[in-house]
Design a protein around this motif. Sequence first.
Motif, PDB file in Angstrom:
ATOM      1  N   TYR A 247       0.950  -1.035   0.028  1.00  0.00           N
ATOM      2  CA  TYR A 247      -0.027  -0.115   0.046  1.00  0.00           C
ATOM      3  C   TYR A 247       0.893   1.089   0.042  1.00  0.00           C
ATOM      4  O   TYR A 247       1.768   1.134   0.686  1.00  0.00           O
ATOM      5  CB  TYR A 247      -0.887   0.007   1.194  1.00  0.00           C
ATOM      6  N   ARG A 248       0.552   2.162  -0.932  1.00  0.00           N
ATOM      7  CA  ARG A 248       1.257   3.380  -1.174  1.00  0.00           C
ATOM      8  C   ARG A 248       0.300   4.503  -0.565  1.00  0.00           C
ATOM      9  O   ARG A 248      -1.017   4.460  -1.032  1.00  0.00           O
ATOM     10  CB  ARG A 248       1.722   3.487  -2.553  1.00  0.00           C
ATOM     11  N   TYR A 249       0.999   5.689   0.007  1.00  0.00           N
ATOM     12  CA  TYR A 249       0.210   6.615   0.231  1.00  0.00           C
ATOM     13  C   TYR A 249      -0.052   7.620  -0.958  1.00  0.00           C
ATOM     14  O   TYR A 249       0.959   8.164  -1.574  1.00  0.00           O
ATOM     15  CB  TYR A 249       0.762   7.766   1.231  1.00  0.00           C
ATOM     16  N   ARG A 255      -4.502   8.773   1.667  1.00  0.00           N
ATOM     17  CA  ARG A 255      -4.836   7.782   2.414  1.00  0.00           C
ATOM     18  C   ARG A 255      -3.991   6.616   1.461  1.00  0.00           C
ATOM     19  O   ARG A 255      -3.512   6.866   0.479  1.00  0.00           O
ATOM     20  CB  ARG A 255      -6.178   7.113   2.392  1.00  0.00           C
ATOM     21  N   LEU A 256      -3.636   5.590   2.157  1.00  0.00           N
ATOM     22  CA  LEU A 256      -3.039   4.435   1.551  1.00  0.00           C
ATOM     23  C   LEU A 256      -3.844   3.807   0.345  1.00  0.00           C
ATOM     24  O   LEU A 256      -5.036   3.402   0.899  1.00  0.00           O
ATOM     25  CB  LEU A 256      -2.631   3.204   2.519  1.00  0.00           C
ATOM     26  N   LEU A 257      -3.398   3.487  -0.636  1.00  0.00           N
ATOM     27  CA  LEU A 257      -4.037   2.781  -1.631  1.00  0.00           C
ATOM     28  C   LEU A 257      -3.100   1.416  -1.917  1.00  0.00           C
ATOM     29  O   LEU A 257      -1.980   1.692  -2.096  1.00  0.00           O
ATOM     30  CB  LEU A 257      -4.115   3.598  -2.974  1.00  0.00           C
ATOM     31  N   LEU A 258      -3.852   0.525  -2.496  1.00  0.00           N
ATOM     32  CA  LEU A 258      -3.148  -0.846  -2.973  1.00  0.00           C
ATOM     33  C   LEU A 258      -2.262  -0.234  -4.211  1.00  0.00           C
ATOM     34  O   LEU A 258      -2.758   0.063  -5.272  1.00  0.00           O
ATOM     35  CB  LEU A 258      -4.348  -1.695  -3.446  1.00  0.00           C
ATOM     36  N   SER A 259      -1.184  -0.812  -4.379  1.00  0.00           N
ATOM     37  CA  SER A 259      -0.204  -0.397  -5.303  1.00  0.00           C
ATOM     38  C   SER A 259       0.422  -1.707  -5.988  1.00  0.00           C
ATOM     39  O   SER A 259       0.926  -1.671  -7.097  1.00  0.00           O
ATOM     40  CB  SER A 259       0.966   0.515  -4.571  1.00  0.00           C
ATOM     41  N   TRP A 260       0.285  -2.657  -5.499  1.00  0.00           N
ATOM     42  CA  TRP A 260       0.894  -4.138  -5.943  1.00  0.00           C
ATOM     43  C   TRP A 260       0.354  -5.370  -5.141  1.00  0.00           C
ATOM     44  O   TRP A 260       0.139  -5.157  -3.739  1.00  0.00           O
ATOM     45  CB  TRP A 260       2.496  -4.033  -5.427  1.00  0.00           C
ATOM     46  N   ALA A 261       0.210  -6.340  -5.793  1.00  0.00           N
ATOM     47  CA  ALA A 261      -0.290  -7.460  -5.044  1.00  0.00           C
ATOM     48  C   ALA A 261       0.112  -8.865  -5.570  1.00  0.00           C
ATOM     49  O   ALA A 261       0.325  -8.921  -6.948  1.00  0.00           O
ATOM     50  CB  ALA A 261      -1.893  -7.522  -5.260  1.00  0.00           C
ATOM     51  N   SER A 262       0.098  -9.840  -4.791  1.00  0.00           N
ATOM     52  CA  SER A 262       0.468 -10.971  -5.041  1.00  0.00           C
ATOM     53  C   SER A 262      -0.586 -11.865  -4.460  1.00  0.00           C
ATOM     54  O   SER A 262      -0.805 -11.941  -3.327  1.00  0.00           O
ATOM     55  CB  SER A 262       1.810 -11.400  -4.614  1.00  0.00           C
ATOM     56  N   SER A 263      -1.143 -12.699  -5.398  1.00  0.00           N
ATOM     57  CA  SER A 263      -2.692 -13.465  -4.795  1.00  0.00           C
ATOM     58  C   SER A 263      -2.098 -14.731  -4.482  1.00  0.00           C
ATOM     59  O   SER A 263      -1.302 -15.561  -5.212  1.00  0.00           O
ATOM     60  CB  SER A 263      -3.653 -13.283  -5.625  1.00  0.00           C
ATOM     61  N   ASN A 264      -2.693 -15.533  -3.561  1.00  0.00           N
ATOM     62  CA  ASN A 264      -2.879 -16.938  -3.484  1.00  0.00           C
ATOM     63  C   ASN A 264      -1.391 -17.386  -2.711  1.00  0.00           C
ATOM     64  O   ASN A 264      -1.365 -18.623  -2.220  1.00  0.00           O
ATOM     65  CB  ASN A 264      -2.631 -17.764  -4.639  1.00  0.00           C
ATOM     66  N   GLY A 265      -0.655 -16.393  -2.292  1.00  0.00           N
ATOM     67  CA  GLY A 265       0.619 -16.754  -1.502  1.00  0.00           C
ATOM     68  C   GLY A 265       0.507 -16.104   0.036  1.00  0.00           C
ATOM     69  O   GLY A 265      -0.330 -14.823   0.154  1.00  0.00           O
TER      70      GLY A 265
END
Length: 492
Positions: A247-249, A255-265
């Motif tokens: 999450y990056r401001y 506010r903090l916003l999602l900037s990168w995601a890795s799913s299922n791990g």
Amino acid sequence: MRTRTLALAAASALAATGLTLPFAASAGAAPGGATPPVKADFNGDGYEDLAVGVPAGSVGGKAEAGYVSVVWGGPRGLSVKDNVRISQATANVPGAPEAGDRFGAAVAVADFDGDGLTDLAVGAPGEDVDGKADAGNATVVHGAKDGFGKANSAGRGAKAKDSYGNALAAADFDGDKRTDLAIGGTDKVVVNYDPRGAKTQPGMGDRMGGRAPVLSTGDFDDDGLTDLAVAYYTKQQPYTQSHVHLYRYDKQERRLLLSWASSNGAASALATGDFNGDGLDDLALGNCREIADENIDDPCGPEELTKGGGVHIRYGNPNGSFGSRTQTLNQGTPGVPGAAEKGDGFGEAVTARDIDNDGYTDLIVGAPGEAIGSKKTAGSVTVLYGAKKGILDADDELGDGKANGYAFQQDTNQIPGPAETGDRFGAALATGDFDHDGKPDLATAAPGENASSGGVWASPDVLPPGTTVFTPKSLKLPAPSSALTYGAVLGR
């Protein structure tokens, strides 16, 4: 080839333990890590201190009211002398100790008020707030020249079972030069952008199955702002999912916003460091494993490298494409001591620090499930050196690289106490320059020691010689009504 910059005395002491370094690192100047470690010096005497959360501790006869045990650093490192306990019975700390508060379930260290002294953030996820059971609370206790001074609530759960304070992380997320506090709760993370008060704002929210999120911080996209890393998972509550998020401001959204995601791990622990010395923050995912099997590319690297627990490293990238380069390792990787065996829990605890001052962050990995001979779950610790290509000496993602490191456990020469079944040595880790000699030291927890009374081992320069152990008995902590598991929560 060159010799690492370990002091001659330390190198000789290492040889005396029977431990050897597999090979020397390649030469070459390297910049320091992007995000320097926080110095946990609460009283400003120049020596880093250690905060140990003891949520199972009794206070005033109230079972599991909880407290934080603070062990002071000094010329000879950590010492039992004059250690203190911080609880809700301590002067200036708001609230009162109540059964089940679990004050100390999470601990974070940072200078929240900018006075140059490190402050202590403490989570109490079992705290009742205005009649709302287990709403949870986070408290900041400010450092002072004589130990600790004023204190205030930094976040109070809004409804029953919010469990604010089951995880904590501190950093300046919004770039205003003041340290903020991320507070984990049930299925959410909130952020306090001025921890001198109790006002919080939403950080992120999703189903975590009632588990505490795993938190870390670092500037992973190299934009000058510190980001928040969050790992969590749920199984069939009401569905299975697992994620590692950054999450990056956002200054426009504030506010903090999602900037990168890795799913299922999912990961049991996170550690931030600059393992390849390029000035960019990297993220190590300890005991990374796939939770939601949806036939997607392995989120934690090659599946065979997760046997016994694996560490998956995502590297920073100057163009902002974080994690495009990865490395994965376990105890079956060349150069990593030991053997990959089911149940080792390799990576259940991870921490990062440049222990030899060569400009590359090194990775320290706990395997509390490691069997030592016939002693199951006795536990061990592995130290892996950073270098130009990172923790492994290959750029590829296939697990073909080699590591450079050593391991030790309680049966290692000059580590006090024998390895015993159930000790779980390496279940928690923290570093600090406790003796102020310019070289980091390591605190290793074995919360299963002495029938789960627990203990912490302090190793100067992250080497066995000179290691001392601190237990509830040696610290003269009050006799508990249940096992303390001392060391299970270490402040970082």
